[in-house]
Scaffold this motif. Structure first.
Motif: not given
Length: 508
Positions: A314-338
């Motif tokens: 839930r927090l991850i999706n709120a983070f992407r929404a508030v940063h305006g991340a598109p549904e079909d792509a990542l924005l440079p700067g988004e954090p990931l976990i292997c």
């Protein structure tokens, strides 16, 4: 036995003496600075255990310096030149890149367990440069490299003793001089293992095969690895092999974050009482923040720590929404976990390659943008010595109440990633950040559930691990709200940490 001139607490001094005694029995006398050849067939394991602030890292760092002063060679997983029969070695290891980088920031040349289990195979002509830089050969002539390029490599190596870094300074990419990786065949000597509470039985067995002398440094109050039934590897050792640091070292005194962590040892402490302690600490010290909402900007580099998976998603999706991340792509700067590596068995060499370069399960990564080939991504591996690379990637974005994740980018095989704006407290072990946000409603839920681990309420173990991830400031988030960011996502903060890109391509 002579004690170090450094002012240690009594329990640190006792641990120093016990470790020094074991090393002397293995042919390394740090009191006299003398070395003798290792004794074949002789093995020893010690564990130095203590809670946060008890001085484990300080003891490790000073033991490393004493061994180095005695003439012990430091093995870093970087490059190993011609071996001397009589040499004695020390490797300082951690389970993750982030944990190793915490030690390196304190002047301790740590690397990951994977970088010691697997060694690089160098191209022969560039191995000549490595031998020269390591002081084992004369200055080489290498086709395609100018004298100025060699000078740059030497200048870099004189400042930072890293062969890959020096070769990168000469204008080479990792794929130019590293042709593959192989499982280490010959044993090493002495191994210091930090964050050993994260080790599982298999990793411990691997280490015991390689190191006749092992010293484990760990925190018994942390969470045991999943599948270990609440038990850590040092719990299986006899009492004679455990050195307990119980005194909180003077550098930790007056630290409200550690005060809160150690307050959790009170068996009668209830969650509500603990929250009042956090609130009171926040009123008197700005190192503790009583936060009414999650800071979305901080999530880009320091994940929110949660207990429940549903909260994380839930927090991850709120983070992407508030940063305006598109549904079909990542924005440079988004954090990931292997989340591991998806490769068939026939590609074992490629798996070793990816793991050795830092893409191991739990590694924290920042997305830099798409790669030059379909399915590839440019990535920055947090804490890695050579952080920037290009890799075949399978990136999954989980959605609330949906079983199947959304996949904005997918190679047919390669390293797999989940979003990293929020992580479970289990996965945060071994990592530290300058500032940490702990999602308190999840800990309240754990307290309400009444679960225990190894006889201790689970919420207390969770709170202890989460709190001690903070180096400088703890944010105790008490409401399920997310603040709007004041600036867009970006990667400018990573540019100064770049290294030559490494192309990790699946084998054909």
């Amino acid at each position: 036995m002579q004690k170090p001139a450094l002012q240690f607490s009594d329990d640190q001094a006792e641990a120093w003496d016990r470790v020094a005694e074991r090393l002397r029995g293995m042919g390394i006398d740090i009191a006299d600075g003398t070395l003798t050849p290792p004794v074949e067939g002789k093995n020893t394991v010690l564990a130095v255990i203590g809670k946060a602030g008890s001085g484990k890292t300080m003891l490790l760092a000073n033991l490393y310096k004493a061994l180095q002063d005695a003439g012990v060679d430091i093995v870093s997983g970087d490059y190993e030149g011609k071996k001397r029969k009589d040499r004695r070695t020390l490797a300082i290891l951690a389970p993750t890149n982030k944990a190793a980088s915490v030690l390196r920031m304190r002047g301790v040349p740590a690397t990951t367990i994977h970088r010691i289990l697997y060694t690089p195979v160098y191209d022969p002509q560039y191995e000549l440069i490595a031998e020269w830089l390591a002081g084992n050969a004369k200055r080489p002539e290498v086709e395609g490299l100018t004298e100025q390029a060699l000078d740059r490599a030497k200048a870099f190596y004189d400042q930072v003793a890293s062969i890959p870094g020096a070769l990168a300074a000469a204008g080479l990419r990792g794929s130019d001089f590293i042709k593959g990786w192989k499982r280490r065949e010959e044993p090493l000597d002495v191994g210091f293992i930090d964050e050993s509470s994260m080790l599982d039985d298999r990793q411990f067995d691997d280490l015991r095969e390689i190191f006749p002398s092992l010293v484990l440094f760990g925190d018994p109050a942390q969470l045991a690895p999943v599948g270990q039934s609440g038990q850590m590897v040092f719990d299986t050792l006899g009492e004679h092999a455990k050195l307990m640091l119980s005194r909180i070292h003077r550098q930790a005194e007056g630290n409200p974050i550690l005060d809160l962590a150690h307050a959790l040892a009170d068996p009668d402490l209830r969650f509500e009482e603990f929250e009042r302690m956090v609130e009171n600490a926040a009123r008197s010290d700005d190192r503790v923040i009583w936060a009414e909402r999650v800071d979305s900007e901080m999530m880009a580099r320091s994940p929110v720590l949660v207990w429940r998976n549903a909260t994380r998603i839930r927090l991850i999706n709120a983070f992407r929404a508030v940063h305006g991340a598109p549904e079909d792509a990542l924005l440079p700067g988004e954090p990931l976990i292997c989340d591991g590596i998806e490769l068939p068995l026939k590609h074992r060499k490629k798996r070793i390659d990816l793991e050795a370069r830092g893409l191991i399960k739990g590694a924290q990564v920042i997305y830099l943008g798409p790669g030059t080939r379909s399915g590839f991504a440019r990535l920055h591996v947090i804490g890695a010595e050579e952080p920037q690379l290009s890799a075949a990637s399978i990136i999954k974005i989980e959605k609330p109440d949906e079983e199947e994740p959304f996949i904005p980018q997918a190679a047919t095989m390669g390293a797999t990633f989940l979003h990293g704006a929020a992580v479970t407290i289990h996965k945060a072990q071994g990592s530290q950040w300058p500032e940490v946000q702990v999602f308190a409603p999840d800990l309240w839920a754990a307290a309400q559930a009444g679960r225990t681990e190894a006889g201790i309420p689970l919420w207390k173990r969770l709170a202890y691990v989460a709190i001690t991830r903070a180096e400088k400031r703890l944010h105790w988030v008490v409401r399920n709200r997310l603040g709007r960011p004041q600036a867009p996502l970006g990667v400018d903060d990573l540019r100064g940490q770049s290294a030559a890109p490494l192309s990790l391509r699946p084998e054909s």
